[in-house]
Design an enzyme around this catalytic site. Structure first.
Site, PDB file in Angstrom:
ATOM      1  N   SER A 150       0.866  -1.171   0.000  1.00  0.00           N
ATOM      2  CA  SER A 150       0.000   0.000   0.000  1.00  0.00           C
ATOM      3  C   SER A 150       0.901   1.218   0.000  1.00  0.00           C
ATOM      4  O   SER A 150       2.132   1.093   0.053  1.00  0.00           O
ATOM      5  CB  SER A 150      -0.921   0.015   1.236  1.00  0.00           C
ATOM      6  OG  SER A 150      -0.209   0.446   2.370  1.00  0.00           O
ATOM      7  N   TYR A 161       0.144  -1.434  11.012  1.00  0.00           N
ATOM      8  CA  TYR A 161      -0.155  -1.614   9.595  1.00  0.00           C
ATOM      9  C   TYR A 161       1.010  -1.104   8.749  1.00  0.00           C
ATOM     10  O   TYR A 161       1.503  -1.792   7.852  1.00  0.00           O
ATOM     11  CB  TYR A 161      -1.449  -0.885   9.222  1.00  0.00           C
ATOM     12  CG  TYR A 161      -1.778  -0.971   7.749  1.00  0.00           C
ATOM     13  CD1 TYR A 161      -2.375  -2.114   7.230  1.00  0.00           C
ATOM     14  CD2 TYR A 161      -1.479   0.069   6.882  1.00  0.00           C
ATOM     15  CE1 TYR A 161      -2.676  -2.211   5.878  1.00  0.00           C
ATOM     16  CE2 TYR A 161      -1.774  -0.013   5.532  1.00  0.00           C
ATOM     17  CZ  TYR A 161      -2.366  -1.162   5.041  1.00  0.00           C
ATOM     18  OH  TYR A 161      -2.656  -1.245   3.705  1.00  0.00           O
TER      19      TYR A 161
END
Length: 148
Positions: A22, A35
């Protein structure tokens, strides 16, 4: 790791592995420390596997960027579990402002990035299905580009 378990089949098929990164794999944005650090680590996995498995297996990392409909939240211990990103006012506008097309992508808009990386010129038993996926991906990319 699944790649290790599938090594023989991947090598024999001259297959490929695609891992989802990401924007957090490159910049400290969204999703929080756990994350973000996992995506930074996964970026390293992509780089190392691409060297370790070459040339028999192709390894790709796809980093789609900001996407509508995601539900990341902060750490419960820090009081962030109730603060998910889709609840933050102006999120879609912030995502759009950071993109060249000035749009906020939905999950289906990223399909092409996962389908298109393949070994050029190589025909396999799954090519009919692959051709269908590539046509769908192309249609999605066309739809995204017409949102200008």
């Amino acid at each position: 790791m699944a790649v290790n378990a599938a090594w023989t089949a991947l090598r024999d098929a001259r297959g490929s592995v695609t891992l989802t990164l990401s924007k957090s794999a490159f910049h400290p944005v969204g999703g929080g420390v756990l994350y973000g650090s996992s995506k930074w680590a996964l970026r390293g996995v992509v780089q190392h596997l691409s060297v370790d498995l070459a040339p028999a297996v192709r390894v790709n990392g796809v980093a789609p960027g900001g996407t509508s409909g995601t539900r990341f939240s902060g750490l419960t211990a820090l009081g962030g579990a109730e603060s998910t990103v889709e609840r933050r006012a102006g999120r879609s506008e912030r995502i759009a402002a950071g993109t060249l097309l000035k749009t906020t992508a939905a999950p289906e808009d990223h399909a092409g990035a996962f389908v298109l990386p393949r070994r050029p010129g190589r025909r396999t038993r799954g090519d009919r299905r692959g051709d269908q996926h590539r046509r769908r991906a192309s249609a999605l990319l066309t739809r995204l580009s017409t949102r200008l």
